[in-house]
Structures are given as structure tokens and as C-alpha cells.
Design an enzyme around this catalytic site. Sequence first.
Site, short mmCIF file in Angstrom:
data_model
loop_
_atom_site.label_atom_id
_atom_site.label_comp_id
_atom_site.label_asym_id
_atom_site.label_seq_id
_atom_site.Cartn_x
_atom_site.Cartn_y
_atom_site.Cartn_z
N ASN A 1 7.10 -4.38 -1.13
CA ASN A 1 7.77 -5.65 -1.39
C ASN A 1 7.79 -5.82 -2.90
O ASN A 1 6.77 -6.13 -3.50
CB ASN A 1 6.99 -6.80 -0.72
CG ASN A 1 7.55 -8.16 -1.10
OD1 ASN A 1 8.62 -8.26 -1.71
ND2 ASN A 1 6.83 -9.21 -0.76
N LYS B 1 9.11 -8.04 -4.59
CA LYS B 1 9.16 -9.45 -5.01
C LYS B 1 10.24 -9.59 -6.10
O LYS B 1 11.22 -8.86 -6.07
CB LYS B 1 7.78 -9.92 -5.47
CG LYS B 1 6.71 -9.62 -4.39
CD LYS B 1 5.40 -10.30 -4.62
CE LYS B 1 4.44 -9.94 -3.49
NZ LYS B 1 3.16 -10.64 -3.54
N HIS C 1 7.33 -14.65 4.24
CA HIS C 1 6.29 -14.29 3.28
C HIS C 1 5.60 -15.57 2.79
O HIS C 1 6.24 -16.61 2.65
CB HIS C 1 6.90 -13.53 2.09
CG HIS C 1 5.85 -12.92 1.21
ND1 HIS C 1 5.17 -13.65 0.27
CD2 HIS C 1 5.32 -11.67 1.18
CE1 HIS C 1 4.28 -12.86 -0.32
NE2 HIS C 1 4.35 -11.66 0.22
N GLU D 1 4.72 -16.54 0.01
CA GLU D 1 5.32 -17.16 -1.20
C GLU D 1 6.53 -18.01 -0.82
O GLU D 1 6.77 -19.06 -1.42
CB GLU D 1 5.68 -16.05 -2.21
CG GLU D 1 4.42 -15.48 -2.86
CD GLU D 1 4.51 -14.02 -3.28
OE1 GLU D 1 5.62 -13.48 -3.41
OE2 GLU D 1 3.43 -13.41 -3.49
N GLU E 1 -0.97 -11.00 6.09
CA GLU E 1 -1.22 -11.08 4.65
C GLU E 1 -2.05 -12.32 4.34
O GLU E 1 -1.50 -13.42 4.20
CB GLU E 1 0.12 -11.17 3.89
CG GLU E 1 1.03 -9.99 4.11
CD GLU E 1 1.96 -9.75 2.92
OE1 GLU E 1 2.01 -8.61 2.47
OE2 GLU E 1 2.59 -10.71 2.43
N GLY F 1 -2.05 -10.43 -4.59
CA GLY F 1 -1.93 -10.42 -6.04
C GLY F 1 -3.22 -10.81 -6.76
O GLY F 1 -3.22 -11.07 -7.96
N SER G 1 -3.29 -6.93 -1.89
CA SER G 1 -4.05 -6.04 -2.77
C SER G 1 -4.40 -4.71 -2.12
O SER G 1 -5.47 -4.18 -2.33
CB SER G 1 -5.31 -6.75 -3.31
OG SER G 1 -4.94 -7.90 -4.06
P1 13P Z 1 -0.05 -7.45 -3.57
O1 13P Z 1 -0.09 -6.05 -3.00
O2 13P Z 1 0.46 -7.50 -4.97
O3 13P Z 1 -1.34 -8.18 -3.36
O4 13P Z 1 1.05 -8.25 -2.70
C1 13P Z 1 1.00 -8.21 -1.33
C2 13P Z 1 2.21 -8.86 -0.79
O5 13P Z 1 2.41 -10.06 -0.92
C3 13P Z 1 3.19 -8.00 -0.11
O6 13P Z 1 4.17 -8.75 0.55
#
Ligand code: 13P
Length: 250
Positions: A9, A11, A95, A97, A167, A173, A212
Site C-alpha cells: 500500500n 499510500k 483502511h 486512515e 491492521e 507506521g 510495521s
Molecule cells: P506500515 O507498514 O507503514 O506500518 O503501514 C501499514 C499499512 O497501513 C498498510 O496498509
Amino acid sequence: MRRKFVAGNWKMNGSLAGNEALLAAVAAGAASVSQVECAVCVPFPYLAQAQKVLAGSTVGLGAQTLSEHAQGAYTGEVSASMIKDFGCRYVIVGHSERRALYGESNAAVAAKFVAALNAGLIPLLCVGETLEEREAGVTGKVVTEQLDAAIQAAGVAAFSKAVIAYEPVWAIGTGRTASPAQAQEVHALIRARVAESDASVAAGVQILYGGSMKPNNAAELMGQPDIDGGLIGGAALVADDFLAIVRAGA
Ligand code: 13P
């Protein structure tokens, strides 16, 4: 037997100039790990570029969200059929976010999940609890409600054409990964919840872990019985790291 699946992803990252090398390296590296399903979910403006660079490769293409509507007066939105037009097989829905920053409710996420399925896209349905919710002991409740909204809207059979990603928000992150045991516990709960509606769908659905996941923890996480792969954020932006995670799934 469920196949392992590692999806990136991106982002809101990337550039026309920089993407080409990353996509080409991922396509070249993934070719030798054919037993692991692999995909990248890129920002909308780069779908055409990614489609071109990934053509003929084993790497699937996906988008990161979509509109719940099929077409019409929805300024700024992107429909499932538009995403399909660029050769996408996948789309991320719900997601954390999107849920936290853009107010997507369980009902809105479920509507997007249905829109993706209707267009023949495979939705990657994200679920997960915040740190506050984990500390309050309501992880199971939160994740179950997120999952149930999609099951109710689309029917459990839809999960034979969908993927789930667990997640935990506190692990995204932050560099703070859920331990393999913590993740496995929630993955097993998710699979059991699907099994309450249909045991054979539950046995087949891929449940990815995201938060992560890195080359140094991917093998142990994916070694858990109910962890079928990863949804990778930061590490998906570095070809060597992403490919190391893909190989860890083999
Ligand atoms: P990270 O791997 O940067 O923690 O992000 C995970 C994520 O949100 C994947 O959709």
C-alpha cells in the site's frame, strides 16, 4: 491450502519519475517467487503508469479506495469501473486512515466493499483497533463489528472473492509491530467469525497482517497459522525490502 499474499500500500507516496524503477524492480524480483501472490496498490494518478510497467508480470495492481457509487455527480470520486479500466484486480477498502481521517463509517466501508465486488474487483477489507480500544479490551468487539458490516452488506459468500487485512492502528507506521501471538489471536478470531456464517469460506479466505511488517519480522508473522500474508506500507516503497517480505512468504 491458502496461498500467501503480500500487497504493498503505497499510500500517498510516489512520483512519475521515481515509480518506474520501483515498479520494474518489484516486477523483476517477484517473478522468481511465483508461489506468493503479490500486488501493489498505488495512488490513482499512477494507475496507468503501473499498468504499463507491470504488464506481463506476476504483480497484480490495485487502488487504495473507491466510491460506493457507480457513476454520476460525485466530484473528485473514482468508481470501481474506472479502477477496472486500468487493469486493477484489487482495491483496498476501509483502511484505518480512511476511517480516521475521512470519516468512513462501517456502513460506508461496507458500501464500498459491495461496489468493488459488483465491478469484479477483489476488495482488501481492512479492520483493526486503535490503541485506546486495545487497552480498553474491546479489540474483538471492534474488529467483529467492522467485519460484520461487510458480511451483512455483501453476504458471507463474498469472502470467497475478497481478502481481509487485520491492521492494528497502533502498529501502522509506528515501527511497533503486533507480536506474532497478538496478531494470530485476532486473525483466528476473524476467521472464526467468518466460520460462524460459512466454514468453507472461512477456511479459504486470506487474512493479511498490516502494521510495521518489515523484512526482519515478516517470516515469523506469516508463519502463524492464520496469517496469510501482509499489507505493507513503508517497506513497500523500497524494492529490496518489499521483495524480502515477499520471499519471506515463500
Ligand atoms: P506500515 O507498514 O507503514 O506500518 O503501514 C501499514 C499499512 O497501513 C498498510 O496498509
